[in-house]
Design a protein around this motif. Structure first.
Motif, PDB file in Angstrom:
ATOM      1  N   LEU A   1       0.686  -1.263  -0.046  1.00 27.39           N
ATOM      2  CA  LEU A   1       0.065  -0.230   0.055  1.00 27.39           C
ATOM      3  C   LEU A   1       0.831   1.258  -0.188  1.00 27.39           C
ATOM      4  O   LEU A   1       0.649   2.244  -0.707  1.00 27.39           O
ATOM      5  N   TYR A   2       1.967   1.127   0.887  1.00 25.57           N
ATOM      6  CA  TYR A   2       2.729   2.432   0.959  1.00 25.57           C
ATOM      7  C   TYR A   2       3.809   2.158  -0.092  1.00 25.57           C
ATOM      8  O   TYR A   2       5.176   2.289   0.452  1.00 25.57           O
TER       9      TYR A   2
ATOM     10  N   LEU B   1       3.996   7.097  -2.060  1.00 30.21           N
ATOM     11  CA  LEU B   1       4.908   7.928  -1.106  1.00 30.21           C
ATOM     12  C   LEU B   1       5.526   8.722  -1.924  1.00 30.21           C
ATOM     13  O   LEU B   1       5.739  10.118  -1.482  1.00 30.21           O
TER      14      LEU B   1
ATOM     15  N   PHE C   1       2.823  11.494  -2.367  1.00 27.46           N
ATOM     16  CA  PHE C   1       2.672  12.100  -1.184  1.00 27.46           C
ATOM     17  C   PHE C   1       3.757  13.051  -0.717  1.00 27.46           C
ATOM     18  O   PHE C   1       3.688  14.195  -0.266  1.00 27.46           O
ATOM     19  N   GLU C   2       4.985  12.750  -0.934  1.00 32.15           N
ATOM     20  CA  GLU C   2       6.133  13.528  -0.563  1.00 32.15           C
ATOM     21  C   GLU C   2       6.360  14.763  -1.610  1.00 32.15           C
ATOM     22  O   GLU C   2       6.945  15.796  -1.342  1.00 32.15           O
TER      23      GLU C   2
ATOM     24  N   GLY D   1      -4.277  15.610   5.134  1.00 31.90           N
ATOM     25  CA  GLY D   1      -4.892  14.546   5.235  1.00 31.90           C
ATOM     26  C   GLY D   1      -3.903  13.347   5.229  1.00 31.90           C
ATOM     27  O   GLY D   1      -2.297  13.686   5.167  1.00 31.90           O
ATOM     28  N   CYS D   2      -4.174  12.046   5.149  1.00 31.48           N
ATOM     29  CA  CYS D   2      -3.213  10.763   5.090  1.00 31.48           C
ATOM     30  C   CYS D   2      -2.577  10.930   3.774  1.00 31.48           C
ATOM     31  O   CYS D   2      -2.907  11.487   3.058  1.00 31.48           O
ATOM     32  N   ALA D   3      -1.597  10.166   3.651  1.00 36.54           N
ATOM     33  CA  ALA D   3      -0.694   9.853   2.519  1.00 36.54           C
ATOM     34  C   ALA D   3      -1.741   9.254   1.469  1.00 36.54           C
ATOM     35  O   ALA D   3      -1.596   9.804   0.348  1.00 36.54           O
ATOM     36  N   ILE D   4      -2.856   8.524   1.661  1.00 37.54           N
ATOM     37  CA  ILE D   4      -3.582   7.920   0.516  1.00 37.54           C
ATOM     38  C   ILE D   4      -4.306   9.141   0.038  1.00 37.54           C
ATOM     39  O   ILE D   4      -4.270   9.128  -1.175  1.00 37.54           O
TER      40      ILE D   4
ATOM     41  N   ARG E   1     -10.235   2.241   3.659  1.00 39.75           N
ATOM     42  CA  ARG E   1      -9.053   3.189   3.335  1.00 39.75           C
ATOM     43  C   ARG E   1      -9.658   3.803   1.495  1.00 39.75           C
ATOM     44  O   ARG E   1      -9.044   4.745   1.153  1.00 39.75           O
TER      45      ARG E   1
ATOM     46  N   GLY F   1       5.230  13.796  10.352  1.00 35.27           N
ATOM     47  CA  GLY F   1       5.532  13.050   9.042  1.00 35.27           C
ATOM     48  C   GLY F   1       4.605  11.920   8.821  1.00 35.27           C
ATOM     49  O   GLY F   1       4.768  11.478   7.661  1.00 35.27           O
TER      50      GLY F   1
ATOM     51  N   HIS G   1       0.672  10.803   9.010  1.00 37.06           N
ATOM     52  CA  HIS G   1      -0.694  11.122   9.495  1.00 37.06           C
ATOM     53  C   HIS G   1      -1.224   9.801  10.229  1.00 37.06           C
ATOM     54  O   HIS G   1      -0.959   8.746   9.995  1.00 37.06           O
TER      55      HIS G   1
ATOM     56  N   HIS H   1      -3.869   8.206  10.134  1.00 38.06           N
ATOM     57  CA  HIS H   1      -4.362   7.253   9.510  1.00 38.06           C
ATOM     58  C   HIS H   1      -3.760   6.267   8.931  1.00 38.06           C
ATOM     59  O   HIS H   1      -3.731   4.996   8.954  1.00 38.06           O
ATOM     60  N   ASP H   2      -2.500   6.801   8.192  1.00 36.84           N
ATOM     61  CA  ASP H   2      -1.281   5.815   7.734  1.00 36.84           C
ATOM     62  C   ASP H   2      -0.766   5.183   8.891  1.00 36.84           C
ATOM     63  O   ASP H   2      -0.518   4.000   8.872  1.00 36.84           O
TER      64      ASP H   2
ATOM     65  N   ASP I   1      -2.938   2.541   9.900  1.00 33.69           N
ATOM     66  CA  ASP I   1      -3.039   1.390   9.006  1.00 33.69           C
ATOM     67  C   ASP I   1      -1.661   0.558   9.058  1.00 33.69           C
ATOM     68  O   ASP I   1      -1.731  -0.703   9.271  1.00 33.69           O
ATOM     69  N   LEU I   2      -0.534   1.205   9.220  1.00 38.77           N
ATOM     70  CA  LEU I   2       0.703   0.504   9.318  1.00 38.77           C
ATOM     71  C   LEU I   2       0.704  -0.200  10.594  1.00 38.77           C
ATOM     72  O   LEU I   2       1.299  -1.446  10.596  1.00 38.77           O
TER      73      LEU I   2
ATOM     74  N   PHE J   1       7.777   5.511   5.973  1.00 44.29           N
ATOM     75  CA  PHE J   1       7.841   6.926   5.435  1.00 44.29           C
ATOM     76  C   PHE J   1       8.977   7.587   5.406  1.00 44.29           C
ATOM     77  O   PHE J   1       9.155   8.704   5.270  1.00 44.29           O
TER      78      PHE J   1
END
Lengths: 136, 415
Positions: free
Chosen positions: A8-9, A14, A17-18, A65-68, A108, B348, B350, B352-353, B356-357, B412
């Motif tokens: 997922l990540y 990523l 996101f970055e 918000g979150c990375a997703i 998600r 760095g 979030h 939610h992430d 999830d992790l 991350f």
């Protein structure tokens, strides 16, 4: 199953996101819309610059918000530039999920589809506004 | 060196909770750190509920038959267990509801809407759960009363330095949580009750988080309204409690109307049954109530003071371990002023992430605003990660939390 989850990540998510694509604001957007996920508070604004042929010249997003949620908004902006509004109307949730290239659990998907939802609401509002103009 | 296990046999306790002994995807053991959202149920509670369904399920207060008698006896026995557990004077002061939210709404409708007038004030604060905020907003809008807020200190406690200005003869109600569901802050309910009563105001306590972890006594200090849920107290969902002093229950209007809550019904009017029936319209969740009674038995068998002590040790360890992880900020007061709840953010990553992790390593926490948007606004955060501990957690699980947060930072690409 767990293999898919661990991806997922991945770099695709990523990296977006970055170093997001077109994160910020257009000086004079043709249309813009914001929304937030009331459950988690994630927030996305999408702005479009549309030319006279209904082609998206530029797409920007901003949000928290979150990375997703943030990476998918970035991926969305990159994907819709050059598309016509009609193509965007035909663009479905599954197309968005396919663009992410990772499998999202039901919870998600709300993150991954937030930008998409903002875009769809914006198009709907735009069409509503144009309707009386074209008929009158 | 004395170890914790010599005082508290957590392994023995864990055997009472079958759900804890499972492995999740990736063959990792479950580390459940989300008890503030809902607690797990010991075997004795599950067994009691099954016993009800299999042996004497029957509607209460009606059937002139043996099953109905047995079920009614069990229900009223559960009511007495709740009464003794919170130190109430009479079981008639225990109203069974669907949960804390319903209990608080009952006060907002049955008491506030009946008695508040324009110019009256309700004193709140911004750490409250939406369930102890929104009902008062609606009651204020309906009556013309206004809402006032006790400010918070920088570390997330009530700032009582201005309380004398805020509490006036206009104040009719002070609504407060006994323990914040986000910051874990334990509020000085005794002092607040005394000071509210000194100006003629009543106090309404949201005890959803405190009742499972700290001893409650509604008569010392005197509490006017107290609300909590069964499912956070190791009991079933769908059952909660409103405690209110008898005179208040008698003065209040009923909330829901229908069967069981009436004395006499005519075509154009009705009169109400005595409390608690007055507030229990319809078929109450009687089996869930009996399950709650069994949960109280279980907690009392372990001992609330034992529970509080062990959970505090867990909390101290969790604070120490998490504080060592780079980029982690734990929100709220220092560990001695709070229950075993840690809301934190990681630079760095979030929440939610992070959640999830952590889940991939079997560590179940909660991420979001935890139904406290004004508090998160105050903290200038959209969301936090929250780990909440219970007596069935181990020191190793607390360590697993810190380790999983470190691993999430690595995903991350944080140094």
């Amino acid at each position: 199953m767990s293999g898919t989850q661990d991806d997922l990540y991945d770099d695709h998510i990523l990296d977006h996101f970055e170093s997001p694509y077109h994160k910020g604001h257009l000086p004079q957007p043709t249309c813009s819309h914001s929304d937030r996920n009331p459950i988690c508070g994630d927030q996305i604004t999408v702005e479009l610059l549309v030319d006279e042929h209904d082609v998206v010249k530029e797409a920007f997003f901003d949000g928290k918000g979150c990375a997703i949620s943030q990476a998918s908004a970035s991926i969305l902006c990159e994907a819709i530039e050059g598309k016509t509004l009609q193509e965007l109307r035909d663009f479905q949730a599954q197309n968005m999920l396919d663009l992410l290239k990772v499998r999202l659990t039901a919870s998600r998907q709300k993150c991954g589809l937030l930008g998409f939802k903002v875009l769809k609401t914006m198009l709907y509002t735009l069409d509503e506004q144009r309707e009386p103009a074209s008929s009158g | 060196m004395t170890t914790i296990s010599s005082d508290f046999d957590v392994e023995s306790v864990r055997r009472d909770f079958p759900i804890l002994h499972q492995r999740l995807l990736g063959d990792v053991p479950l580390v459940y750190l989300d008890t503030a959202a809902t607690a797990h149920k010991p075997r004795s509670v599950v067994a009691k509920v099954v016993e009800c369904f299999e042996q004497y399920n029957s509607n209460v207060h009606r059937g002139i038959h043996q099953l109905g008698d047995r079920m009614t006896t069990e229900l009223e026995l559960a009511r007495e267990k709740v009464q003794h557990f919170i130190g109430a004077g009479s079981s008639d002061e225990i109203v069974f509801t669907s949960g804390t939210t319903m209990s608080l709404n009952m006060v907002a409708h049955g008491w506030a809407r009946k008695f508040l007038k324009p110019g009256d004030e309700i004193l709140l604060n911004s750490m409250e759960h939406h369930a102890n905020l929104v009902p008062w907003q609606l009651a204020a809008a309906a009556t013309g009363a206004s809402l006032k807020y006790i400010p918070l200190t920088d570390d997330g406690r009530l700032d009582l330095t201005t309380l004398d200005q805020l509490l006036t003869p206009r104040t009719k109600l002070l609504a407060v949580t006994a323990m914040s569901n986000v910051l874990g802050t334990i509020n000085p309910v005794a002092e607040l009750a005394e000071r509210a009563h000194a100006v003629g105001a009543l106090i309404c306590v949201d005890a959803a988080q405190s009742v499972p972890h700290l001893t409650t006594n509604v008569r010392s200090p005197q509490i006017d309204f107290l609300a909590f849920s069964g499912h956070k107290l190791y009991g079933p969902t769908g059952i909660g409690v409103l405690y209110a002093r008898r005179q208040l229950l008698e003065a209040m209007d009923p909330f829901l109307a229908g069967g069981h809550m009436i004395r006499e019904v005519f075509l154009d009017s009705s009169t109400w049954a005595d409390p608690p029936a007055k507030f229990e319209a319809g078929t109450c969740p009687f089996i869930e109530a009996v399950g709650l009674g069994a949960a109280i038995d279980y907690v009392q068998h372990i001992g609330l003071s034992q529970i509080s002590h062990y959970e505090h040790l867990l909390s101290v360890r969790a604070h120490e371990q998490l504080a060592q992880v780079p980029g982690v900020k734990i929100h709220g007061p220092s560990v001695e002023h709070k229950g075993a709840i840690l809301s934190f953010t990681v630079d760095g990553v979030h929440p939610h992430d992070l959640s999830d992790l952590l889940d991939r390593r079997g560590v179940a926490i909660r991420a979001g605003h935890h139904c406290t948007m004004p508090l998160h606004e105050l903290l200038n955060l959209t969301a936090t990660a929250r780990a909440s501990l219970a007596f069935y957690n181990t020191m190793e699980e607390v360590d697993a939390l810190a380790e999983a947060v470190r691993a999430a930072r690595q995903v991350f690409r944080l140094k």
